[in-house]
Design a protein around this motif. Sequence first.
Motif, PDB file in Angstrom:
ATOM      1  N   TRP A  90       0.830  -1.214   0.000  1.00 37.91           N
ATOM      2  CA  TRP A  90       0.000   0.000   0.000  1.00 37.91           C
ATOM      3  C   TRP A  90       0.857   1.253   0.000  1.00 37.91           C
ATOM      4  N   TRP A  91       0.311   2.309  -0.606  1.00 38.16           N
ATOM      5  CA  TRP A  91       0.913   3.633  -0.509  1.00 38.16           C
ATOM      6  C   TRP A  91       0.257   4.371   0.646  1.00 38.16           C
ATOM      7  N   ILE A  92       1.021   5.221   1.299  1.00 34.79           N
ATOM      8  CA  ILE A  92       0.447   6.082   2.342  1.00 34.79           C
ATOM      9  C   ILE A  92       1.166   7.430   2.326  1.00 34.79           C
ATOM     10  N   THR A  93       0.389   8.492   2.540  1.00 35.78           N
ATOM     11  CA  THR A  93       0.962   9.841   2.622  1.00 35.78           C
ATOM     12  C   THR A  93      -0.074  10.768   3.248  1.00 35.78           C
ATOM     13  N   ASP A  94       0.325  11.988   3.571  1.00 38.26           N
ATOM     14  CA  ASP A  94      -0.645  13.010   3.943  1.00 38.26           C
ATOM     15  C   ASP A  94      -0.999  13.717   2.638  1.00 38.26           C
ATOM     16  N   MET A  95      -2.032  13.228   1.968  1.00 43.90           N
ATOM     17  CA  MET A  95      -2.357  13.706   0.628  1.00 43.90           C
ATOM     18  C   MET A  95      -2.507  15.217   0.568  1.00 43.90           C
ATOM     19  N   THR A 135      -1.704  18.113   8.505  1.00 40.68           N
ATOM     20  CA  THR A 135      -2.477  18.008   9.735  1.00 40.68           C
ATOM     21  C   THR A 135      -2.418  16.619  10.341  1.00 40.68           C
ATOM     22  N   ILE A 136      -1.713  15.701   9.694  1.00 39.76           N
ATOM     23  CA  ILE A 136      -1.740  14.340  10.214  1.00 39.76           C
ATOM     24  C   ILE A 136      -0.355  13.801  10.562  1.00 39.76           C
ATOM     25  N   TYR A 137      -0.386  12.739  11.319  1.00 35.96           N
ATOM     26  CA  TYR A 137       0.810  12.004  11.693  1.00 35.96           C
ATOM     27  C   TYR A 137       0.812  10.679  10.936  1.00 35.96           C
ATOM     28  N   ILE A 138       2.002  10.198  10.609  1.00 34.03           N
ATOM     29  CA  ILE A 138       2.121   8.837  10.090  1.00 34.03           C
ATOM     30  C   ILE A 138       3.239   8.175  10.881  1.00 34.03           C
ATOM     31  N   ASP A 139       2.954   7.011  11.438  1.00 34.90           N
ATOM     32  CA  ASP A 139       4.024   6.290  12.129  1.00 34.90           C
ATOM     33  C   ASP A 139       3.942   4.801  11.828  1.00 34.90           C
ATOM     34  N   ALA A 140       4.940   4.079  12.312  1.00 27.82           N
ATOM     35  CA  ALA A 140       5.011   2.640  12.061  1.00 27.82           C
ATOM     36  C   ALA A 140       4.398   1.882  13.228  1.00 27.82           C
ATOM     37  N   ILE A 141       3.455   0.994  12.938  1.00 26.04           N
ATOM     38  CA  ILE A 141       2.837   0.182  13.982  1.00 26.04           C
ATOM     39  C   ILE A 141       3.806  -0.906  14.422  1.00 26.04           C
ATOM     40  N   GLU A 142       4.606  -1.367  13.463  1.00 29.18           N
ATOM     41  CA  GLU A 142       5.637  -2.360  13.769  1.00 29.18           C
ATOM     42  C   GLU A 142       6.870  -2.027  12.929  1.00 29.18           C
ATOM     43  N   VAL A 143       7.950  -2.720  13.118  1.00 24.40           N
ATOM     44  CA  VAL A 143       9.157  -2.489  12.317  1.00 24.40           C
ATOM     45  C   VAL A 143       8.764  -2.561  10.840  1.00 24.40           C
ATOM     46  N   SER A 144       9.135  -1.551  10.077  1.00 26.98           N
ATOM     47  CA  SER A 144       8.676  -1.486   8.693  1.00 26.98           C
ATOM     48  C   SER A 144       9.768  -1.036   7.739  1.00 26.98           C
ATOM     49  N   GLU A 145       9.600  -1.432   6.485  1.00 27.78           N
ATOM     50  CA  GLU A 145      10.486  -0.965   5.415  1.00 27.78           C
ATOM     51  C   GLU A 145       9.632  -0.258   4.385  1.00 27.78           C
ATOM     52  N   ILE A 146      10.022   0.951   4.042  1.00 29.94           N
ATOM     53  CA  ILE A 146       9.226   1.729   3.086  1.00 29.94           C
ATOM     54  C   ILE A 146      10.098   2.315   1.985  1.00 29.94           C
ATOM     55  N   ILE A 147       9.437   2.621   0.865  1.00 28.27           N
ATOM     56  CA  ILE A 147      10.118   3.296  -0.231  1.00 28.27           C
ATOM     57  C   ILE A 147       9.489   4.673  -0.361  1.00 28.27           C
ATOM     58  N   LEU A 148      10.328   5.700  -0.452  1.00 25.28           N
ATOM     59  CA  LEU A 148       9.822   7.063  -0.519  1.00 25.28           C
ATOM     60  C   LEU A 148       9.955   7.650  -1.913  1.00 25.28           C
TER      61      LEU A 148
END
Lengths: 193, 193
Positions: free
Chosen positions: A78-83, A93-106
Amino acid sequence: MTLDLLFVNISKHFLLTEVEKNYFHSKLHFRKLKKKEIYIQENQVCESAAFVLSGCLRSYTIDDNGFEHILQFAPPDWWITDMFSFISQKPGTIYIDAIEVSEIILLSRADQLDIFEKIPAFERYFRILTENSLVSYRKRVMDGLSLTAVERYHDFCKRYPTLIECLPQKQIASYIGVTPEFLSKIRSKVKIV
Amino acid sequence: MTLDLLFVNISKHFLLTEVEKNYFHSKLHFRKLKKKEIYIQENQVCESAAFVLSGCLRSYTIDDNGFEHILQFAPPDWWITDMFSFISQKPGTIYIDAIEVSEIILLSRADQLDIFEKIPAFERYFRILTENSLVSYRKRVMDGLSLTAVERYHDFCKRYPTLIECLPQKQIASYIGVTPEFLSKIRSKVKIV
DNA sequence: TAAACTACTTAACCTAGATTAAGAAAATTA
DNA sequence: TAATTTTCTTAATCTAGGTTAAGTAGTTTA
């Protein structure tokens, strides 16, 4: 670490040539997040969108009384961002954090727009993702207007069976818009009946 | 009847050549709606998106108890469609009708996709509209999770001062997610204080 | 113009879900 | 492993907003 998941995702929509693939690849940045590590914060310009390779992220707001309200969960693929902030490049206006250890591509907004110019198929790819995401937010608005908390909970269980197992209950409560206490009550009633 | 409003709207995003303009024009259909005339119904495939030239449309669902829940108002210069049905071309879940006598321009999904191929700037135009629309649904979800009915009403008044004047109060109630009786109570309290 | 809807208001009463609080069970961390 | 923190549960109490009902005013339609 492998970007395969992202390229498989893209290939569901269109085929990339090797040159295009390399160009796109050159714009991406990899990042690891620890559990609870914050990736985006309120009042900060959200420079990039994140594609989840492993783990799970969530986006949420914190209201005036300090309560969290979860907008989205982002498991792998999935993609995620503060659109809002991503497209306007204004403080979000929002926060994004990791619920568990994660690897992401930006992918930064500037690079995304640049890729839209060079490889128009990417504009299509993101146009389609955005359309789908719009539809799911729209469903969320309708459900909020027309369903009870019990119905929203059951709907969540049906739609996200995988998430149900790995998420703490209080985060599901926050997503469907009830207190953890009330969700606990809902669940105990279901068991008995 | 003039399409100027639509072409001015588009020109805010990019410039069309005469040829492109004529091609796009050839794909559009004009329609007049009487007050309360239904443009799209539940369980029907939504073949086209509508751009409002004059009047005002609204989209809404009808729940199992027969209550309407308004998703969107579309005054002049706005697009409206059942995005789920429009993009999937499957039977939809919402109704769209005219609140007052209205003039709209229709663009079918097939023609839209065709235009995306021929004039990529249109893919950008709709990508941007979709991004903005996503942001406003997202705000709606957040507001539903974190604001009280009173706060949602005041926010509505601030954001849509023009609509406040021309809409029946029960439709505003339906949009912000309260009963008409409760909105009436909210308004009478505001007056006194 | 009267008849019939439709929109709005007010008020009494009701309920889904919130709040508060306190204990039990997991999960982290030292 | 114990200590600490976080999550979940249960139960009593409270409240925002819903429901029901009845009256008024404004709009359509005949």
